[in-house]
Design an enzyme around this catalytic site. Sequence first.
Site, short mmCIF file in Angstrom:
data_model
loop_
_atom_site.label_atom_id
_atom_site.label_comp_id
_atom_site.label_asym_id
_atom_site.label_seq_id
_atom_site.Cartn_x
_atom_site.Cartn_y
_atom_site.Cartn_z
N LYS A 68 -2.20 56.70 -35.16
CA LYS A 68 -2.40 55.80 -34.03
C LYS A 68 -2.86 56.57 -32.77
O LYS A 68 -3.83 56.19 -32.13
CB LYS A 68 -1.11 55.02 -33.73
CG LYS A 68 -0.68 54.12 -34.89
CD LYS A 68 0.57 53.34 -34.58
CE LYS A 68 1.78 54.22 -34.38
NZ LYS A 68 2.16 54.98 -35.58
N ARG A 221 0.38 63.04 -41.19
CA ARG A 221 1.18 64.03 -40.45
C ARG A 221 2.03 64.85 -41.41
O ARG A 221 2.18 66.05 -41.25
CB ARG A 221 2.08 63.35 -39.42
CG ARG A 221 3.02 64.37 -38.75
CD ARG A 221 3.94 63.77 -37.73
NE ARG A 221 3.19 63.31 -36.58
CZ ARG A 221 3.46 62.19 -35.92
NH1 ARG A 221 4.45 61.42 -36.33
NH2 ARG A 221 2.75 61.85 -34.88
N1 ATP Z 1 -7.19 59.54 -40.71
C1 ATP Z 1 -6.83 60.80 -40.48
N2 ATP Z 1 -7.59 61.82 -40.88
C2 ATP Z 1 -7.21 63.08 -40.66
N3 ATP Z 1 -6.07 63.43 -40.04
C3 ATP Z 1 -5.28 62.46 -39.61
C4 ATP Z 1 -5.62 61.09 -39.79
N4 ATP Z 1 -4.65 60.34 -39.26
C5 ATP Z 1 -3.74 61.18 -38.77
N5 ATP Z 1 -4.12 62.45 -38.96
C6 ATP Z 1 -3.35 63.64 -38.59
O1 ATP Z 1 -1.98 63.29 -38.61
C7 ATP Z 1 -1.32 63.72 -37.44
C8 ATP Z 1 -0.51 62.59 -36.87
O2 ATP Z 1 -1.35 61.56 -36.39
P1 ATP Z 1 -0.98 60.73 -35.06
O3 ATP Z 1 -0.26 61.60 -34.10
O4 ATP Z 1 -2.23 60.11 -34.61
O5 ATP Z 1 0.01 59.65 -35.66
P2 ATP Z 1 0.72 58.43 -34.91
O6 ATP Z 1 0.40 57.22 -35.72
O7 ATP Z 1 0.33 58.41 -33.48
O8 ATP Z 1 2.24 58.76 -35.06
P3 ATP Z 1 3.49 58.31 -34.12
O9 ATP Z 1 3.78 56.87 -34.43
O10 ATP Z 1 4.61 59.20 -34.58
O11 ATP Z 1 3.09 58.55 -32.71
C9 ATP Z 1 -2.40 64.24 -36.50
O12 ATP Z 1 -2.21 65.63 -36.33
C10 ATP Z 1 -3.70 64.06 -37.20
O13 ATP Z 1 -4.37 65.28 -37.28
MG MG Z 2 1.47 58.81 -31.78
#
Ligand code: ATP
Ligand code: MG
Length: 352
Positions: A68, A221
Amino acid sequence: MSSEERLVDAYADGEDQAVEAALRPKQLAEFIGQPKVREQLDLVLRAARARGGTADHVLLSGAPGLGKTTLSMIIAAEMGAPIRITSGPAIQHAGDLAAILSSLQEGEVLFLDEIHRMSRPAEEMLYMAMEDFRVDVVVGKGPGATAIPLELPPFTLVGATTRAGLLPPPLRDRFGFTAHMEFYEPEELEQVVRRSAQLLEVHTDAEGAVEIAGRSRGTPRIANRLLRRVRDYAQVKADGVITKEIAAAALEVYEVDGRGLDRLDRAVLGSLLKLFGGGPVGLSTLAVAVGEERETVEEVAEPFLVREGLLARTPRGRVATPAAWAHMGLTPPQQSARGASGGPGQQGLFGA
Ligand SMILES: Nc1ncnc2c1ncn2[C@@H]1O[C@H](COP(=O)(O)OP(=O)(O)OP(=O)(O)O)[C@@H](O)[C@H]1O
Ligand SMILES: [Mg+2]
């Protein structure tokens, strides 16, 4: 806290955050998986760019670590717009939000993480800001207080939540586009592992990447984190190359089992089976039994366990499925099939 303990924790520490930032895809084309979300978002952003305007407000929902925050940054990058990052819990008063909103530049992306945890007055201010690009700033107190309307430049709100269900409908309805992020397929996670390995300059063979991906609980992640732990192991115990054997041996050290259950998942299942005979048991009780926050059990462990068909959420509480008994190598007591998945015998379900 040991690195093992860190592994069961979905929230990254400082070092992890730095690496995480470095591994974030910067453009939509680099973003792996989520084909529907990617296609829809691509249209939204292209159309906005073609109009020379600002993209509609976007709501991103999905489990932790699915991308996200990454997508919000991609939205800003694709729009060539600056991004302001804040979160629901950081906005205590409507005034905090007014201060942020009134300092936005035209076209700026405002990323509001954990938007479901915003305070009520701030939420109401946000309704107006999203719809009319206007806020009323209240000056003074009591009968003499006056509301001064303040025009805002057009901006794009990107809200993120792990709990879309907790958003009040008036807020949810004000987003022009809602993207629900799904767990990733093993092949997609394999791509994530390969991409990250390249960026981290770690050598991984094809089967090594498959092994890590298969234990990553559908979550990029976690894939990235397991990759880093396996890399450590490979450096210390082998020649640095990640093979299937090295990955499996390393993940055993870190208590990530063959199906990707980590210590938290196994603790939740273990308590459910051993202490509560497979349930039903309430979420709070289960959380206390494993010594974790309710939210951690609900948001970090459960979505994966439910998806794997190991745990069911029922109106009477959490229930282990026959597959859970099998996976944990335990035999269910004679009558414990009640309420689980309603299947007749457990025999047939053990095969999976
Ligand atoms: N589609 C993707 N392709 C490659 N890497 C990804 C992808 N989605 C997420 N990542 C990797 O996963 C990690 C976590 O993603 P992110 O921080 O955007 O998650 P989030 O949904 O915001 O989590 P949270 O709810 O804990 O905030 C990042 O370091 C990113 O590099
Ligand atoms: Mg996040």
